[in-house]
Design an enzyme around this catalytic site. Structure first.
Site, PDB file in Angstrom:
ATOM      1  N   HIS A 182      -3.669  -4.996   0.327  1.00 12.08           N
ATOM      2  CA  HIS A 182      -3.102  -5.558   1.559  1.00 12.08           C
ATOM      3  C   HIS A 182      -3.184  -7.084   1.546  1.00 12.08           C
ATOM      4  O   HIS A 182      -4.161  -7.647   2.056  1.00 12.08           O
ATOM      5  CB  HIS A 182      -3.881  -5.041   2.770  1.00 12.08           C
ATOM      6  N   GLU A 217      -1.659  -9.118   3.355  1.00 13.79           N
ATOM      7  CA  GLU A 217      -1.536  -9.694   4.705  1.00 13.79           C
ATOM      8  C   GLU A 217      -2.884 -10.078   5.314  1.00 13.79           C
ATOM      9  O   GLU A 217      -2.968 -11.005   6.111  1.00 13.79           O
ATOM     10  CB  GLU A 217      -0.781  -8.723   5.632  1.00 13.79           C
ATOM     11  N   CYS A 239       0.833  -1.200   0.000  1.00  8.26           N
ATOM     12  CA  CYS A 239       0.000   0.000   0.000  1.00  8.26           C
ATOM     13  C   CYS A 239       0.873   1.258   0.000  1.00  8.26           C
ATOM     14  O   CYS A 239       1.475   1.567  -1.006  1.00  8.26           O
ATOM     15  CB  CYS A 239      -1.016  -0.047   1.137  1.00  8.26           C
TER      16      CYS A 239
END
Ligand code: GLN
Length: 537
Positions: free
Chosen positions: A510, A512, A384
């Protein structure tokens, strides 16, 4: 099974006892026994969602596929269960009040005086049953944020009391998580705080069915007996939750203690099969028996607080296990990095991740970090804001556009290579207004990104307002920046990478948030792999 069963998890004595991990571990065991299980969290703060909270306040803001900005415990739920969550899984006091007040403005209460009881509690109860009523779940676990006795938790506790009563015998139970502290001077574990906390719960009309006791030392049989007697639970319902070396051990620890069996018995449900934890235990074995070690720098501005980058740290644990590698994540404060210090602080790393973030603090350090990774051919991963910094670094140092920047940091930059999205320009409300949730991305064949995902069409979660400025696309591409992932509907650049570099990738989304024990994220897996390779060279 037609009646959804409910488990409520409350906390006492102290915050930070790990209710989320206990809830997720119990859910994991129930799921592994074959029950369709959901977890949800009710938070007592007045923010409508944690999206407007500074990470220093409450840790990372987690994002779901449907674009909800949620408490980070939902990340644990997904990582443990491998089932996506949504807005329905996280409710705050602010959201409850907002909805009740909106109903009041529409006249829906027909002239009644709107009060905490019954209007707020009814709204809470309705939301507590929302997932259960879909028919998709056999068991719904509800974690109540905060600690019993807190003023702000009262409406939730009262709602739980009513709901347990309404659901009837064996359909709703309460697990109370408490602390059994060890007094070194006395050489003893102390039960009194737990007794008081259970009493506080009782004053609100709730009898705990199960006690989960956080402790640093084993609970003896006598101590369990004492807790049982004074807290009004069966001895088998006194569950020890001893400090573990990893949160991923907790499901097995709870299995040994019989938490799932006691809960099923209370809910009058069959034990069914023994929990199938084969894949889980294979992951644990790899996690605990690494063959390699790598040092990865996490460059960000919220590094003082571990919870700020929770999902990234967890994704490294999953990816490390796949690679049989211990990933040492070294937090590096971007604010204290500049041209002089970068080489000193970053050399010796096997990989560098530049973290997401908002605002200008520490961004020059991030840009310097990207330059160091690019020039020294250190595996680089930008997420990001980290990807945006990679674009700015490329513009400044490869194309020579000296003051290139994001308009988030400098509105009058001559080279706004990262720019506010068109549809964001007129937005004035801060909460829930970013580009959020799952968006499509199309990957170009013959790129690093494509080879990592091994497919062309992916869905990843976003949370940002700024984007790669398409105006500079051609010049950047001609200078060697590869835009390997693009949103098929809007043309927005989602992934960038560099050739002539062992591993250099930046993603606007993102990844993650989507890494789970069962499905470690391929980008993290490949990044760790690249770091292992770098180290061996
Ligand atoms: N501040 C940047 C934006 O809003 C990046 C956000 C992030 O890293 N999540 O676009």
């Amino acid at each position: 099974m037609n009646q959804t069963k409910y488990i409520f998890v409350t906390g006492g004595v102290s915050s930070s006892l790990g209710k989320g991990i206990i809830a997720a571990s119990l859910a994991k065991l129930l799921q592994a026994r074959g029950y369709r299980t959901a977890i949800q969290k009710f938070d007592p703060y007045i923010n409508v969602d944690p999206g407007t909270l500074n990470p220093y306040e409450h840790g990372e803001c987690y994002v779901t596929d449907d674009g909800a900005e949620t408490d980070l415990d939902l990340g644990h739920y997904e990582r443990f269960l491998n089932v996506p969550t949504s807005q329905a899984n996280n409710v705050t006091t602010g959201r409850v009040y907002l909805s009740v007040i909106e109903k009041e403005r529409r006249g829906e209460f027909l002239g009644k005086t709107v009060q905490v009881v019954p209007h707020i509690t009814n709204e809470i109860k309705e939301r507590m049953q929302q997932l259960g009523k879909t028919g998709d779940y056999d068991i719904v676990i509800t974690e109540i944020g905060g600690t019993v006795g807190d003023i702000e938790s009262l409406p939730y506790i009262e709602s739980v009391r009513q709901l347990v009563w309404e659901l009837g015998e064996n359909n709703g139970i309460v697990i109370h998580l408490t602390l059994v502290p060890y007094l070194a001077a006395a050489g003893e574990l102390k039960t009194k705080p737990t007794q008081h906390s259970v009493k506080t719960l009782m004053e609100s009309g709730i009898k705990a069915d199960i006690l989960v006791c956080r402790t640093e030392h084993e609970l003896s049989s006598d101590l369990r007996q004492k807790l049982a007697l004074f807290c009004n639970v069966k001895k088998e319902a006194v569950i020890q939750s001893i400090d573990a070396s990893t949160i991923y051990d907790v499901p097995n620890l709870m299995l040994e203690e019989g938490l799932d069996r006691v809960a099923l018995k209370k809910l009058d449900l069959a034990e069914k099969n023994n929990p199938d934890l084969k894949q889980w235990n294979e992951f644990l074995f790899k996690l605990k028996n690494p063959k390699h070690t790598v040092n990865i720098g996490l460059v960000g501005k919220y590094v003082e607080l571990q919870d700020s980058y929770k999902s990234i740290l967890e994704a490294f644990i999953h990816a490390g296990a796949v690679n049989e590698t211990k990933v040492n994540v070294i937090s590096i404060h971007s604010e204290y990095l500049d041209e002089q210090t970068a080489a000193k602080k970053l050399s010796g790393l096997d990989g560098i991740l530049v973290a997401p973030g908002f605002g200008g603090r520490g961004i020059e350090g991030k840009i310097e970090t990207v330059r160091f990774a690019r020039e020294n051919k250190i595996p680089f991963f930008g997420i990001c804001l980290g990807m945006q910094m990679a674009v700015i670094e490329f513009a400044r140092n490869v194309l020579g556009w000296k003051d290139a920047n994001s308009t988030e940091m400098n509105e009058s930059t001559p080279y706004p290579v990262i720019n506010i999205m068109e549809e964001q320009k007129n937005i004035t409300d801060m909460g829930g207004t970013m580009r959020l949730g799952a968006w499509k991305c199309h990957l170009t064949e013959d790129t690093l990104a494509y080879s990592i995902y091994n497919k062309a069409d992916i869905l990843e979660r976003h949370r940002h307002r700024y984007e790669f400025n398409g105006k500079y696309l051609n010049e950047m591409q001609e200078a060697g920046l590869v835009t390997s992932g693009v949103n098929p509907d809007t043309g927005l650049v989602e992934v960038i990478e560099l050739k002539d570099h062992p591993f250099f990738i930046g993603v606007q989304y993102h990844p993650e948030y989507k890494s789970t024990v069962a499905n470690p994220h391929p980008l993290f897996v490949s990044f760790v792999k690249a770091a292992v390779k770098k180290k061996s060279e």
